[in-house]
Scaffold this active site. Structure first.
Site, PDB file in Angstrom:
ATOM      1  N   LYS A 203       0.856  -1.187   0.000  1.00 13.41           N
ATOM      2  CA  LYS A 203       0.000   0.000   0.000  1.00 13.41           C
ATOM      3  C   LYS A 203       0.890   1.234   0.000  1.00 13.41           C
ATOM      4  O   LYS A 203       1.810   1.342   0.811  1.00 13.41           O
ATOM      5  CB  LYS A 203      -0.875  -0.013   1.246  1.00 13.41           C
ATOM      6  CG  LYS A 203      -1.692   1.251   1.447  1.00 13.41           C
ATOM      7  CD  LYS A 203      -2.647   1.069   2.604  1.00 13.41           C
ATOM      8  CE  LYS A 203      -3.418   2.317   2.903  1.00 13.41           C
ATOM      9  NZ  LYS A 203      -4.488   2.103   3.873  1.00 13.41           N
TER      10      LYS A 203
HETATM   11  C1  R5P Z   1      -2.200   4.317   7.800  1.00 15.52           C
HETATM   12  O1  R5P Z   1      -1.491   4.582   8.663  1.00 15.52           O
HETATM   13  C2  R5P Z   1      -3.342   3.419   7.937  1.00 15.52           C
HETATM   14  O2  R5P Z   1      -3.132   2.153   7.414  1.00 15.52           O
HETATM   15  C3  R5P Z   1      -4.530   4.022   7.360  1.00 15.52           C
HETATM   16  O3  R5P Z   1      -5.624   3.268   7.653  1.00 15.52           O
HETATM   17  C4  R5P Z   1      -4.572   4.186   5.893  1.00 15.52           C
HETATM   18  O4  R5P Z   1      -3.347   4.403   5.278  1.00 15.52           O
HETATM   19  C5  R5P Z   1      -5.388   5.326   5.659  1.00 15.52           C
HETATM   20  O5  R5P Z   1      -6.175   5.269   4.568  1.00 15.52           O
HETATM   21  P1  R5P Z   1      -6.588   6.678   4.064  1.00 15.52           P
HETATM   22  O6  R5P Z   1      -5.322   7.460   3.852  1.00 15.52           O
HETATM   23  O7  R5P Z   1      -7.287   6.422   2.772  1.00 15.52           O
HETATM   24  O8  R5P Z   1      -7.473   7.302   5.084  1.00 15.52           O
END
Ligand code: R5P
Length: 299
Positions: A203
């Site tokens: 990711k």
């Molecule tokens: C990151 O630290 C975590 O895994 C978050 O849940 C994720 O990266 C966040 O997703 P978003 O940036 O789409 O809120």
């Protein structure tokens, strides 16, 4: 005792049809074992090799952030539209009904808060507990260039090793500290290191310039985080560009659950990822689903 009455010999062995040996379509995953592939095929739709993961694990270092104050109320209605749910074991056990059939990507590192140095994480789940929770994948943060880079890489290696023993794939999450620039050079470095050390998918963040090179240089699938809440047309455009430049989908959180109409937004994101809908058409879909939802609330 086994029933031995009326045993029949096999008759039709389709002697003229060779047994198929189809390649596993997910990038970089063909040499994995059956259990790994089966779990990955639950997360990444085998028809298009893409996924819409819903990330709701933010509480592990941010506490009850906007949209996640009550996961049982706000997230449960979104789950049917997600291909997978990225979540902590605490939120899973306390707030998600076990009847949920979607694959779980289990947040498996932690140990810091927004009040302290963010890269200071450790492995936060035993592999046995991940098995107990029927996790389809494990997720671990890796802070390349961060204060605790070395330890976070150690966490990745430990989690990959544990997952490999049980056939559970690992998603490395490239955490970027405030001081680091999210450009293609940095993201290319971080994602490649994660893949080389055994992550089964990674990711990362989208970058405006050079993302196709980041995706090409990472030998396993990439999914992008949404990042901070953006206006819906911008979030949809980012998802569109990412999948068209080589990402295998999104692992999106705030840009879905912090929307005014999260159910409409996750469906619009799905249209982009799985139907290659343009951001404009996906935004039209968002607006029309949002208006239907509002009408039904006031009916
Ligand atoms: C990151 O630290 C975590 O895994 C978050 O849940 C994720 O990266 C966040 O997703 P978003 O940036 O789409 O809120």
């Amino acid at each position: 005792m086994a029933d031995t009455h009326d045993l029949q010999d096999g008759k039709n062995f389709y002697l003229d049809v060779p047994q198929t040996c189809a390649a596993f379509s997910l990038k970089g995953s063909n040499a994995l074992d059956w259990g790994m592939k089966n779990r990955l095929a639950r997360i990444f739709n085998p028809q298009d090799g893409r996924t819409v993961m819903l990330a709701v694990d933010h509480g592990y270092f941010q506490g009850p952030t906007t949209g996640l104050e009550r996961i049982d109320i706000t997230i449960a209605p979104l789950v049917p539209y997600a291909d997978a749910l990225m979540i902590t074991r605490g939120a899973l056990r306390s707030s998600i009904p076990p009847e949920m059939a979607k694959p779980v990507v289990l947040r498996s590192s932690g140990g810091q808060s927004i009040l302290k140095e963010l890269s200071n994480e450790r492995v936060a789940v035993d592999i046995e507990d991940a098995v107990r929770l029927n996790a389809s994948a494990l997720a671990v943060q890796v802070y390349i260039g961060g204060v605790h880079e070395h330890e976070s890489i150690g966490n990745l290696v430990e989690i990959v090793n544990g997952g490999n023993r049980h056939g559970i794939p690992t998603m490395a999450v490239t955490g970027v500290g405030k001081e680091l620039v999210r450009d293609a050079k940095y993201l290319g470095l971080a994602t490649r290191i994660c893949a080389e050390l055994g992550a089964h998918f990674v990711k990362t963040y989208y970058c405006e310039s050079g993302f196709a090179r980041v995706a090409a240089g990472c030998p396993v699938p990439l999914v992008i985080a949404g990042g901070k809440k953006l206006p819906e047309p911008e979030a949809l455009a980012m998802a569109y560009r990412a999948v068209n430049e080589g990402a295998s989908g999104v692992d999106m959180g705030r840009n879905i659950f912090q929307c005014e109409a999260p159910q409409a937004m996750i469906q619009a994101v799905r249209a982009v990822v799985h139907e290659n809908e343009t951001p404009e058409k996906a935004h039209d879909l968002y607006l029309s689903l949002k208006s239907i939802q509002e009408k039904s609330q006031y009916a």
